[in-house]
Enzyme design. Structure first.
Site, PDB file in Angstrom:
ATOM      1  N   GLU A 272      -2.299  11.912   2.811  1.00 51.39           N
ATOM      2  CA  GLU A 272      -3.067  11.436   3.957  1.00 51.39           C
ATOM      3  C   GLU A 272      -2.834  12.367   5.140  1.00 51.39           C
ATOM      4  OE1 GLU A 272      -2.162   7.489   5.398  1.00 51.39           O
ATOM      5  OE2 GLU A 272      -4.200   7.208   6.137  1.00 51.39           O
TER       6      GLU A 272
ATOM      7  N   GLU B 160       0.865  -1.187   0.000  1.00 54.02           N
ATOM      8  CA  GLU B 160       0.000   0.000   0.000  1.00 54.02           C
ATOM      9  C   GLU B 160       0.899   1.234   0.000  1.00 54.02           C
ATOM     10  OE1 GLU B 160      -2.906   0.135   3.239  1.00 54.02           O
ATOM     11  OE2 GLU B 160      -2.732   2.306   3.328  1.00 54.02           O
TER      12      GLU B 160
END
Ligand SMILES: *[C@@H]1O[C@H](CO)[C@@H](O)[C@H](O)[C@H]1NC(C)=O
Ligand SMILES: *[C@@H]1O[C@H](CO)[C@@H](O)[C@H](O)[C@H]1NC(C)=O
Ligand SMILES: *[C@@H]1O[C@H](CO)[C@@H](O)[C@H](O)[C@H]1NC(C)=O
Ligand SMILES: *[C@@H]1O[C@H](CO)[C@@H](O)[C@H](O)[C@H]1NC(C)=O
Ligand SMILES: *[C@@H]1O[C@H](CO)[C@@H](O)[C@H](O)[C@H]1NC(C)=O
Ligand SMILES: *[C@@H]1O[C@H](CO)[C@@H](O)[C@H](O)[C@H]1NC(C)=O
Length: 375
Positions: free
Chosen positions: A167, A162
Site C-alpha cells: 500500500e 485487515e
C-alpha cells in the site's frame, strides 16, 4: 515412535498432496488433526513444516476466481469502480499473451472537473484463515493522486481483521504494511523485522483508522524504483507464529520461492511482523478474502496530497489521463501455500527442519508407490 510409523505418517502426508497437486487442508483443520497431547509434547514431536501448494491465481484463469467490486469506494476515492464487462471491454483488466495479468486505472479519458476516474477493485471468491501468500509482480501502481493496495480482509470489518500487504500513495518509494483490527491487538515494536513502526495500536476505531503500520526500509519496495527493477515478490505468512511480510527485489528472490517449494524459515528477517505476543491472532484475524484495488485521492491520497510535493490539487490531477500511465498492476502469479506440520521423531521446537523437503517428498512418494504395489 518407530521408524515405520514415521514413514507411514510421511506417506499419508505426501500421497494425497501429491496426487491432487493441492493441499486443501487449511491451518485450523490441520491443527485440530494434530496429535492430541499437551503443547509441550506436541512441540517435542514436531520435526519440521512443509508449505504445500493450495491455490494458484495466474494467467488466463486469474479473473475466474475474483469478483469485481461495483459499489462506491468505501475509502471515498474519486474513482468509479467498473464491473467485469466494462473492465474487459475498456482494457482496464486483461491477460497478456505472456500470461501477465494487468489491472489498471483509465489512462485514456479526459474528464470534466470533479468527475471520477474509472478503475478496478477485485475480491477473491475464496477466503483463508492463515497461509503463505506469494505475489510475483512485474509492476505495481503509483503516481500523484494514485492509491493502490494489495490486501486481505475478513468479514464484519474490522471484526475479521485487515492485512494491508502492499500500500502507498503518490510517488512514495517505501511500501507500508498495516493491520486493522478490533480493539485489543497491537504490534510489538521490539524487532525481528526490518521496517519502521508508524503506530503500534491496530485498533481501527482510533486515529481515523490508521491501524498499526510498518514502513519498509527499502526505497525499491514501492513506486518508481520497484517498477524500474522489474518488480519483485511480496510474501505474506500468516500462521500461529504471527503475520509477517517480506519484500524481495527481482534480483534477490530466494531460490526456494522460484522453485515453488518456499521455506520461509530460511529467509532473511521480514519487513514487517505482527507477533502473537500482544495480539490474539485467532480472535482478530479470520476468513480473509484477497483484494487488489487502485483508487484515486480519497482519505489517504486526497488528504495527503497538499503535503506530497505533487502539483496542483488531487481533484484537478484526476482530469488528465496522462497522469495515470503508471497506475497499473502487472501480476505474474499469486500462489497460496498451506502449512503441513511434520510430526514424528523426537526433537525440540525450533529444531532442524526436515533435511531436504524434496528428498523427503520423493522418498515418501516412492514408498507410497511401493506400498501400493505390495498391497
Ligand atoms: C477458481 O475457479 C475455478 C473454476 O470456477 C474453480 O474450479 C476453483 O476451485 C477456483 N479456485 C479458487 C481458489 O477459488
Ligand atoms: C456493467 O456496467 C455498465 C456501465 O455502467 C452497464 O451498462 C452494464 O449493464 C453493466 N453490466 C453488468 C453485467 O452489470
Ligand atoms: C469462507 O469460506 C467458507 C467456506 O467456503 C464459507 O463458509 C464462508 O462463508 C466464507 N467466509 C467469507 C467471509 O466469505
Ligand atoms: C527475536 O528473535 C530472537 C532470536 O531469534 C528471539 O530470541 C526473540 O524472542 C525474538 N523476539 C520477538 C519479539 O519475537
Ligand atoms: C484467543 O482467542 C480465541 C478465540 O476468541 C480464544 O478461544 C482463545 O482463548 C484466546 N487465547 C488467549 C490466549 O486469550
Ligand atoms: C511513469 O513512469 C515513468 C518511468 O518511471 C516516468 O518517467 C513518468 O514520469 C511516470 N509518469 C507518471 C505520470 O507518473
Amino acid at each position: 515412535m518407530t521408524w515405520l510409523s514415521i514413514l507411514a505418517l510421511l506417506c499419508s502426508l505426501t500421497c494425497p498432496a501429491t496426487s491432487l497437486g493441492i493441499g486443501s487442508l487449511n491451518l485450523l483443520t490441520h491443527r485440530s488433526a494434530a496429535p492430541k497431547s499437551s503443547l509441550q509434547s506436541r512441540a517435542a514431536q514436531r520435526v519440521g513444516e512443509l508449505w504445500l501448494p493450495q491455490d494458484i491465481y495466474a494467467g488466463s484463469t486469474f479473473f475466474d476466481n475474483f469478483t469485481f467490486w461495483e459499489q462506491a469506494d468505501p475509502t471515498k476515492g474519486q474513482v468509479s469502480y467498473v464491473n467485469s464487462s466494462t473492465a474487459f471491454a475498456n482494457g482496464l483488466a486483461y491477460v497478456q499473451a505472456d500470461g501477465a495479468v494487468v489491472m489498471k486505472g483509465d489512462d485514456f479519458t479526459v474528464l470534466p472537473p470533479g468527475a471520477a476516474r474509472d478503475s478496478v477493485r477485485i475480491t477473491s471468491n475464496a477466503n483463508y484463515t492463515g497461509g503463505l501468500f506469494i505475489l510475483d509482480l512485474n509492476q505495481a501502481p503509483w503516481g500523484c493522486g494514485v492509491w493502490p493496495a494489495w490486501w486481505t480482509v475478513g468479514p464484519n470489518w474490522p471484526g475479521g481483521g485487515e492485512i494491508d500487504i502492499i500500500e502507498g500513495v503518490h510517488d512514495n518509494t517505501h511500501n507500508q504494511v498495516t493491520w486493522h483490527t478490533n480493539p485489543g491487538c497491537s504490534l510489538t515494536n521490539t524487532g525481528n523485522y526490518t521496517g519502521t513502526v508508524l503506530k503500534d495500536d491496530c485498533d481501527a476505531n482510533v486515529d481515523d483508522n490508521a491501524g498499526c503500520g510498518v514502513t519498509d526500509w527499502s526505497r525499491d519496495s514501492y513506486g518508481p524504483q520497484f517498477d524500474a527493477g522489474g518488480g519483485g515478490i511480496y510474501a505474506m505468512l500468516w500462521d500461529e507464529t504471527g503475520i509477517a511480510v517480506w519484500y524481495f527485489y527481482r534480483n534477490a528472490i530466494p531460490d526456494d520461492i522460484t522453485n515453488l517449494s518456499p521455506q520461509p524459515s530460511g529467509w532473511s528477517e521480514p519487513s514487517a511482523y505482527l507477533s502473537p505476543q500482544n495480539c490474539n491472532l485467532t480472535e482478530f484475524f479470520y476468513q480473509h478474502q484477497i483484494v487488489f484495488d487502485i483508487t484515486f485521492c480519497g482519505v489517504w491520497a486526497g488528504n495527503s496530497y497538499a503535503t506530497s510535493g505533487c502539483p496542483g490539487t488531487c481533484s484537478d490531477r484526476i482530469r488528465d489521463p496522462n497522469n495515470f500511465v503508471n497506475a497499473s498492476w502487472s501480476i505474474n502469479s499469486l500462489r497460496v501455500y498451506s502449512k503441513e506440520i511434520v510430526y514424528g521423531a523426537s526433537g525440540s521446537l525450533g529444531g532442524p527442519a526436515a533435511p531436504s523437503i524434496q528428498v523427503t517428498l520423493l522418498a515418501s512418494l516412492t514408498l507410497c508407490v511401493l506400498a501400493l504395489l505390495l498391497l
